[in-house]
Scaffold this active site. Sequence first.
Site, short mmCIF file in Angstrom:
data_model
loop_
_atom_site.label_atom_id
_atom_site.label_comp_id
_atom_site.label_asym_id
_atom_site.label_seq_id
_atom_site.Cartn_x
_atom_site.Cartn_y
_atom_site.Cartn_z
N LYS A 1 29.08 24.98 89.00
CA LYS A 1 27.81 25.40 89.59
C LYS A 1 26.64 24.74 88.84
O LYS A 1 25.65 24.36 89.42
CB LYS A 1 27.72 26.92 89.50
CG LYS A 1 26.35 27.47 89.58
CD LYS A 1 26.20 28.36 90.75
CE LYS A 1 24.78 28.79 90.94
NZ LYS A 1 24.19 29.31 89.71
N GLN B 1 24.85 20.51 83.52
CA GLN B 1 25.19 21.12 82.23
C GLN B 1 26.58 20.66 81.77
O GLN B 1 26.76 20.30 80.60
CB GLN B 1 25.16 22.65 82.38
CG GLN B 1 25.64 23.42 81.19
CD GLN B 1 25.34 24.91 81.35
OE1 GLN B 1 24.21 25.34 81.15
NE2 GLN B 1 26.32 25.70 81.72
N SER C 1 25.42 33.93 91.42
CA SER C 1 24.49 33.67 90.32
C SER C 1 23.90 34.99 89.87
O SER C 1 23.64 35.87 90.69
CB SER C 1 23.36 32.76 90.81
OG SER C 1 22.27 32.81 89.92
N GLN D 1 16.36 27.99 76.03
CA GLN D 1 16.60 27.18 77.23
C GLN D 1 15.68 27.56 78.39
O GLN D 1 15.80 27.04 79.49
CB GLN D 1 18.08 27.21 77.63
CG GLN D 1 18.56 28.52 78.21
CD GLN D 1 20.06 28.48 78.51
OE1 GLN D 1 20.88 28.39 77.60
NE2 GLN D 1 20.42 28.53 79.78
N HIS E 1 31.59 34.08 86.66
CA HIS E 1 31.94 34.15 85.24
C HIS E 1 33.40 34.57 85.07
O HIS E 1 34.13 34.02 84.25
CB HIS E 1 31.07 35.19 84.52
CG HIS E 1 29.60 34.92 84.55
ND1 HIS E 1 28.72 35.72 85.24
CD2 HIS E 1 28.85 33.96 83.96
CE1 HIS E 1 27.49 35.26 85.05
NE2 HIS E 1 27.54 34.20 84.30
P1 AMP Z 1 25.23 31.70 83.04
O1 AMP Z 1 25.52 33.07 82.58
O2 AMP Z 1 24.49 31.63 84.33
O3 AMP Z 1 24.63 30.82 81.95
O4 AMP Z 1 26.64 31.05 83.37
C1 AMP Z 1 27.67 31.02 82.41
C2 AMP Z 1 28.76 30.11 82.91
O5 AMP Z 1 29.26 30.62 84.15
C3 AMP Z 1 28.27 28.67 83.19
O6 AMP Z 1 29.26 27.76 82.77
C4 AMP Z 1 28.10 28.67 84.67
O7 AMP Z 1 28.24 27.39 85.25
C5 AMP Z 1 29.23 29.59 85.10
N1 AMP Z 1 28.96 30.11 86.46
C6 AMP Z 1 27.85 30.78 86.88
N2 AMP Z 1 27.92 31.02 88.20
C7 AMP Z 1 29.10 30.50 88.63
C8 AMP Z 1 29.76 30.42 89.88
N3 AMP Z 1 29.22 30.93 90.99
N4 AMP Z 1 30.96 29.82 89.95
C9 AMP Z 1 31.52 29.29 88.83
N5 AMP Z 1 30.96 29.33 87.62
C10 AMP Z 1 29.77 29.92 87.50
#
Ligand code: AMP
Length: 279
Positions: A148, A152, A184, A61, A37
């Site tokens: 990642k 999406q 993640s 979601q 993030h």
């Molecule tokens: P999330 O909180 O999991 O919904 O992720 C929010 C944003 O952060 C999304 O656009 C994800 O693709 C991005 N994101 C999550 N993990 C990673 C990662 N390891 N590398 C790059 N972007 C990430």
Amino acid sequence: MKIVKNIDELRKDLNVYRSEGKSIGLVPTMGYLHEGHASLIRRAREENDIAVVSDFVNPIQFGPKEDLNTYPRDLEADSKLCEEIGVDFIFAPEASEMYHDRKAFVDIEDMSNNLCGAKRPGHFRGVSTVCTKLFNITGADRAYFGQKDAQQVAIIKKVVADLNIPIEIIPCPIVREDDGLALSSRNTYLSKEERKAALCLSKAIFKGEELAKSNASVSEVLEKMKEIISSEKLTKIDYISAVDLATMEDAKDFDGDRLVAIAVFIGKTRLIDNFIYRA
Ligand code: AMP
């Protein structure tokens, strides 16, 4: 930095900056922020006058049997990280603020029939809806998404194009741990043993990418990746697929741009990873 929970308040605050001609960068997240993030947030900070991070675990979601109730949350730690990076606004609404009487949704045809869309019915409807709401609420000029979640990114780009939403979607590279595991928020669910087993995802991704670049066929690449993942005891493959990067339809060759994506259960935790092959 200001933490805002109310839609009208955020709109009002951002309107002031917009009327001054300032650019707004948005990073949509579900919180429990990590370096993945942070890479998006830093980029939004660098490229815009005003940086907004949304921190919202979007209930619509999640499927009925998924981890909505256990999804990790820590607004205090998230605020600290955002403050350090120099974010201007965190938007952290309650679910009731975002969805008090929901009747309208944003849906996407075809592109959600494969990969996570096929395995998680309704997931991309929820994602497309919340992102469209966030784009409308903030009026952001740019929004930053991680590769990642490559399906999406492809879907949100299509939603923005088809619904004429005036925002630029900026994809950012996957951030990994030193040993290769893609960061993640769900990694926090893994036991020590599962964390070790989870390495098979990135191993499969790196090997698959290497083979694809050395002219292996799609079936050879997918077979090898399956073999790497199946050799680890705690795993259950949800999918391993190669698709056309633009349409998300199954691909039988590497003659165009491809997304090779995997979803694997490590115990009860479902993790995803991918690589993009450019023809
Ligand atoms: P999330 O909180 O999991 O919904 O992720 C929010 C944003 O952060 C999304 O656009 C994800 O693709 C991005 N994101 C999550 N993990 C990673 C990662 N390891 N590398 C790059 N972007 C990430």
